[in-house]
Design a protein around this motif. Sequence first.
Motif, PDB file in Angstrom:
ATOM      1  N   GLN A   1       0.713  -1.210  -0.130  1.00 31.52           N
ATOM      2  CA  GLN A   1       0.384  -0.338  -0.042  1.00 31.52           C
ATOM      3  C   GLN A   1       0.878   0.961   0.209  1.00 31.52           C
ATOM      4  O   GLN A   1       0.543   2.262   0.107  1.00 31.52           O
ATOM      5  CB  GLN A   1      -0.661  -0.149   1.296  1.00 31.52           C
ATOM      6  N   PHE A   2       2.162   0.938   0.202  1.00 32.03           N
ATOM      7  CA  PHE A   2       3.346   2.346   0.194  1.00 32.03           C
ATOM      8  C   PHE A   2       3.753   2.367  -1.521  1.00 32.03           C
ATOM      9  O   PHE A   2       3.898   2.102  -1.874  1.00 32.03           O
ATOM     10  CB  PHE A   2       4.577   1.671   1.244  1.00 32.03           C
ATOM     11  N   ALA A   3       3.870   3.782  -1.222  1.00 32.14           N
ATOM     12  CA  ALA A   3       4.228   4.392  -2.845  1.00 32.14           C
ATOM     13  C   ALA A   3       5.765   5.214  -2.083  1.00 32.14           C
ATOM     14  O   ALA A   3       4.980   5.681  -1.393  1.00 32.14           O
ATOM     15  CB  ALA A   3       3.252   5.644  -3.406  1.00 32.14           C
ATOM     16  N   PHE A   4       6.341   5.501  -3.218  1.00 32.18           N
ATOM     17  CA  PHE A   4       7.436   6.330  -2.707  1.00 32.18           C
ATOM     18  C   PHE A   4       8.022   6.299  -3.927  1.00 32.18           C
ATOM     19  O   PHE A   4       8.036   6.172  -4.946  1.00 32.18           O
ATOM     20  CB  PHE A   4       9.008   4.691  -2.555  1.00 32.18           C
ATOM     21  N   VAL A   5       8.096   8.528  -3.671  1.00 30.61           N
ATOM     22  CA  VAL A   5       8.182   9.229  -5.136  1.00 30.61           C
ATOM     23  C   VAL A   5       9.134  10.062  -4.139  1.00 30.61           C
ATOM     24  O   VAL A   5       9.422  10.292  -3.142  1.00 30.61           O
ATOM     25  CB  VAL A   5       6.960   9.842  -5.316  1.00 30.61           C
ATOM     26  N   ASN A   6       9.993  10.407  -5.548  1.00 30.09           N
ATOM     27  CA  ASN A   6      10.996  11.277  -4.781  1.00 30.09           C
ATOM     28  C   ASN A   6      10.926  12.250  -5.355  1.00 30.09           C
ATOM     29  O   ASN A   6      10.423  13.062  -6.617  1.00 30.09           O
ATOM     30  CB  ASN A   6      11.857  10.438  -5.346  1.00 30.09           C
TER      31      ASN A   6
ATOM     32  N   LEU B   1      13.723   1.934  -6.959  1.00 29.22           N
ATOM     33  CA  LEU B   1      13.791   0.534  -7.809  1.00 29.22           C
ATOM     34  C   LEU B   1      13.219  -0.237  -5.952  1.00 29.22           C
ATOM     35  O   LEU B   1      13.652   0.590  -5.003  1.00 29.22           O
ATOM     36  CB  LEU B   1      14.206  -0.666  -7.944  1.00 29.22           C
ATOM     37  N   VAL B   2      12.102  -1.174  -5.811  1.00 27.80           N
ATOM     38  CA  VAL B   2      11.815  -1.886  -4.463  1.00 27.80           C
ATOM     39  C   VAL B   2      11.768  -3.432  -4.765  1.00 27.80           C
ATOM     40  O   VAL B   2      11.693  -3.972  -5.863  1.00 27.80           O
ATOM     41  CB  VAL B   2      10.398  -1.331  -3.957  1.00 27.80           C
TER      42      VAL B   2
ATOM     43  N   GLY C   1      11.727  -6.862  -2.004  1.00 23.34           N
ATOM     44  CA  GLY C   1      11.909  -7.370  -0.709  1.00 23.34           C
ATOM     45  C   GLY C   1      11.236  -6.043   0.105  1.00 23.34           C
ATOM     46  O   GLY C   1      10.628  -5.379   0.216  1.00 23.34           O
ATOM     47  N   GLU C   2      12.801  -5.120   1.522  1.00 22.67           N
ATOM     48  CA  GLU C   2      11.862  -5.440   2.786  1.00 22.67           C
ATOM     49  C   GLU C   2      13.119  -3.725   2.001  1.00 22.67           C
ATOM     50  O   GLU C   2      13.654  -2.715   2.808  1.00 22.67           O
ATOM     51  CB  GLU C   2      13.298  -6.019   3.557  1.00 22.67           C
ATOM     52  N   PHE C   3      13.984  -3.484   0.383  1.00 20.13           N
ATOM     53  CA  PHE C   3      14.372  -2.588   0.030  1.00 20.13           C
ATOM     54  C   PHE C   3      14.111  -2.053  -0.920  1.00 20.13           C
ATOM     55  O   PHE C   3      13.537  -2.355  -1.624  1.00 20.13           O
ATOM     56  CB  PHE C   3      16.038  -3.155   0.387  1.00 20.13           C
ATOM     57  N   LEU C   4      14.717  -0.447  -0.504  1.00 21.87           N
ATOM     58  CA  LEU C   4      14.426   0.166  -1.310  1.00 21.87           C
ATOM     59  C   LEU C   4      15.319   0.280  -2.118  1.00 21.87           C
ATOM     60  O   LEU C   4      16.018   1.587  -1.358  1.00 21.87           O
ATOM     61  CB  LEU C   4      13.370   1.668  -1.263  1.00 21.87           C
ATOM     62  N   TYR C   5      15.416   1.031  -3.496  1.00 21.95           N
ATOM     63  CA  TYR C   5      17.364   1.656  -4.011  1.00 21.95           C
ATOM     64  C   TYR C   5      16.379   2.707  -5.099  1.00 21.95           C
ATOM     65  O   TYR C   5      16.365   2.570  -5.540  1.00 21.95           O
ATOM     66  CB  TYR C   5      17.914   0.158  -5.159  1.00 21.95           C
TER      67      TYR C   5
ATOM     68  N   ILE D   1      18.234   1.511   1.347  1.00 25.03           N
ATOM     69  CA  ILE D   1      17.446   2.484   1.938  1.00 25.03           C
ATOM     70  C   ILE D   1      15.964   0.631   2.924  1.00 25.03           C
ATOM     71  O   ILE D   1      15.738   0.583   1.691  1.00 25.03           O
ATOM     72  CB  ILE D   1      15.866   3.193   1.855  1.00 25.03           C
ATOM     73  N   ASP D   2      16.510   0.301   3.944  1.00 25.99           N
ATOM     74  CA  ASP D   2      15.341  -0.202   4.446  1.00 25.99           C
ATOM     75  C   ASP D   2      14.189  -0.229   4.432  1.00 25.99           C
ATOM     76  O   ASP D   2      13.876   1.461   4.768  1.00 25.99           O
ATOM     77  CB  ASP D   2      16.235  -1.164   5.931  1.00 25.99           C
ATOM     78  N   ILE D   3      13.175  -0.576   4.204  1.00 22.16           N
ATOM     79  CA  ILE D   3      11.224  -0.201   3.793  1.00 22.16           C
ATOM     80  C   ILE D   3      11.102  -1.196   4.812  1.00 22.16           C
ATOM     81  O   ILE D   3       9.895  -1.407   4.887  1.00 22.16           O
ATOM     82  CB  ILE D   3      11.245   0.257   3.017  1.00 22.16           C
TER      83      ILE D   3
END
Length: 186
Positions: free
Chosen positions: A17-22, A54-55, A57-61, A79-81
């Motif tokens: 449910q999470f969006a990662f935007v920059n 890029l996501v 598993g538990e990491f965001l690159y 980044i550990d997410i």
Amino acid sequence: FQIPGRVWIRQLAIKDQFAFVNSSGRIFILDTYDTDDIVLVAQVEVQGNITDLLVDGEFLYACCGWWTDEIYLGNLSIIDISHPQRPVLVGSYVPDDIFYRSMAKIDDHIFIAAEKSGVRMIDVSNPTDPEEVGFYNCHADNVIANDSLIYCNGMWGEELFILREGDPQFVSDNNMNELISPVPLW
């Protein structure tokens, strides 16, 4: 939903449910569970302007690149997410004079299109200590992964390179990839 302040969203990645935007060097983490009430739950800063997210598993690159005084700079931030409300920068790889444009991941390797510095292969099996383990010498503007293949478009889109496991033409200590064929597009 609008992120507060002057934000120019450049990249987007999704996990559950999470969006990662920059915007530039800042990553905003949005909880989109209720699309009528999207919530900004956290943000994290990295060095440089983010060119790709890029996501896995538990990491965001976060792949970053920028110029300063005629010098190219690049950065791969990890980044550990595992708890998106509390992201933690756990590792980064900063090469000398290389601009990072885009990335793809296969298993424990991130492949980065690094413009004039080719396709770089970064081992991220230990997220706290990523290291470059190979490269393919070409002009690389973009990379995409599909199964065990890496597709890379060359300078100004004039060539398509397809890389896979096993070929010594992909310069690597362990011969991780093979150039299948450069395909001229013009």
